[in-house]
Design a protein around this motif. Structure first.
Motif, PDB file in Angstrom:
ATOM      1  N   GLU A  34     -17.094  11.009 -11.312  1.00 31.47           N
ATOM      2  CA  GLU A  34     -16.788  12.438 -11.207  1.00 31.47           C
ATOM      3  C   GLU A  34     -15.395  12.740 -11.747  1.00 31.47           C
ATOM      4  O   GLU A  34     -15.173  13.784 -12.349  1.00 31.47           O
ATOM      5  CB  GLU A  34     -16.892  12.858  -9.738  1.00 31.47           C
ATOM      6  CG  GLU A  34     -16.841  14.352  -9.516  1.00 31.47           C
ATOM      7  CD  GLU A  34     -17.094  14.715  -8.060  1.00 31.47           C
ATOM      8  OE1 GLU A  34     -16.178  15.283  -7.451  1.00 31.47           O
ATOM      9  OE2 GLU A  34     -18.195  14.413  -7.565  1.00 31.47           O
ATOM     10  N   SER A  40     -21.005   6.403 -18.503  1.00 31.21           N
ATOM     11  CA  SER A  40     -22.262   5.651 -18.406  1.00 31.21           C
ATOM     12  C   SER A  40     -22.122   4.230 -18.952  1.00 31.21           C
ATOM     13  O   SER A  40     -22.723   3.296 -18.416  1.00 31.21           O
ATOM     14  CB  SER A  40     -23.395   6.387 -19.124  1.00 31.21           C
ATOM     15  OG  SER A  40     -23.071   6.584 -20.479  1.00 31.21           O
ATOM     16  N   THR A  64     -27.926   3.829  -7.409  1.00 29.14           N
ATOM     17  CA  THR A  64     -27.727   5.208  -6.971  1.00 29.14           C
ATOM     18  C   THR A  64     -26.247   5.557  -6.956  1.00 29.14           C
ATOM     19  O   THR A  64     -25.381   4.670  -6.889  1.00 29.14           O
ATOM     20  CB  THR A  64     -28.290   5.415  -5.553  1.00 29.14           C
ATOM     21  OG1 THR A  64     -27.576   4.575  -4.644  1.00 29.14           O
ATOM     22  CG2 THR A  64     -29.783   5.097  -5.500  1.00 29.14           C
ATOM     23  N   GLU A  65     -25.984   6.851  -6.976  1.00 27.50           N
ATOM     24  CA  GLU A  65     -24.604   7.321  -6.944  1.00 27.50           C
ATOM     25  C   GLU A  65     -23.876   6.828  -5.704  1.00 27.50           C
ATOM     26  O   GLU A  65     -22.724   6.395  -5.780  1.00 27.50           O
ATOM     27  CB  GLU A  65     -24.573   8.851  -6.997  1.00 27.50           C
ATOM     28  CG  GLU A  65     -23.177   9.419  -7.024  1.00 27.50           C
ATOM     29  CD  GLU A  65     -23.163  10.927  -7.131  1.00 27.50           C
ATOM     30  OE1 GLU A  65     -22.097  11.494  -6.869  1.00 27.50           O
ATOM     31  OE2 GLU A  65     -24.196  11.531  -7.458  1.00 27.50           O
ATOM     32  N   GLU A  66     -24.548   6.870  -4.556  1.00 22.75           N
ATOM     33  CA  GLU A  66     -23.854   6.466  -3.334  1.00 22.75           C
ATOM     34  C   GLU A  66     -23.453   4.997  -3.326  1.00 22.75           C
ATOM     35  O   GLU A  66     -22.512   4.620  -2.652  1.00 22.75           O
ATOM     36  CB  GLU A  66     -24.660   6.803  -2.086  1.00 22.75           C
ATOM     37  CG  GLU A  66     -26.018   6.178  -2.040  1.00 22.75           C
ATOM     38  CD  GLU A  66     -27.129   7.186  -1.825  1.00 22.75           C
ATOM     39  OE1 GLU A  66     -28.266   6.739  -1.657  1.00 22.75           O
ATOM     40  OE2 GLU A  66     -26.881   8.396  -1.834  1.00 22.75           O
ATOM     41  N   GLU A  69     -20.260   5.148  -6.584  1.00 22.74           N
ATOM     42  CA  GLU A  69     -19.382   6.290  -6.853  1.00 22.74           C
ATOM     43  C   GLU A  69     -17.894   5.982  -6.710  1.00 22.74           C
ATOM     44  O   GLU A  69     -17.061   6.732  -7.226  1.00 22.74           O
ATOM     45  CB  GLU A  69     -19.757   7.479  -5.967  1.00 22.74           C
ATOM     46  CG  GLU A  69     -19.500   7.254  -4.493  1.00 22.74           C
ATOM     47  CD  GLU A  69     -20.001   8.391  -3.625  1.00 22.74           C
ATOM     48  OE1 GLU A  69     -20.460   9.405  -4.177  1.00 22.74           O
ATOM     49  OE2 GLU A  69     -19.905   8.258  -2.404  1.00 22.74           O
TER      50      GLU A  69
END
Length: 84
Positions: A34, A40, A64-66, A69
């Motif tokens: 973010e 990527s 996954t993002e979690e 991140e």
């Protein structure tokens, strides 16, 4: 088994080196995608790094993002995988 702090230090060092970011600018809870620290291609390099460094291979459902991140999220993910 590696302790969480050791995992965090290795992941932080990798992200700083791969992103050319200043170490002091990235906290363990910085949202690295973010905030534009990684993109990527950086994501793919993180996957390769944790596979090589920790012998951890995420399954498709774990990408996954979690889980990726921040340094905290990646470290916690790696530690969970090492414990299972």
């Amino acid at each position: 088994m590696e302790k969480l702090l050791q995992i965090q230090e290795k992941i932080r060092a990798f992200i700083v080196k791969a992103s050319y970011a200043e170490d002091g600018k990235i906290d363990n809870d910085t949202l690295i995608f973010e905030q534009g620290v990684m993109d990527s291609m950086g994501f793919m390099s993180i996957i390769g790094f944790i596979e090589e460094e920790f012998s951890v291979t995420p399954s498709g459902g774990e990408l996954t993002e979690e889980n990726f991140e921040s340094i905290d999220a990646i470290s916690n993910f790696v530690q969970r995988k090492l414990q299972s």
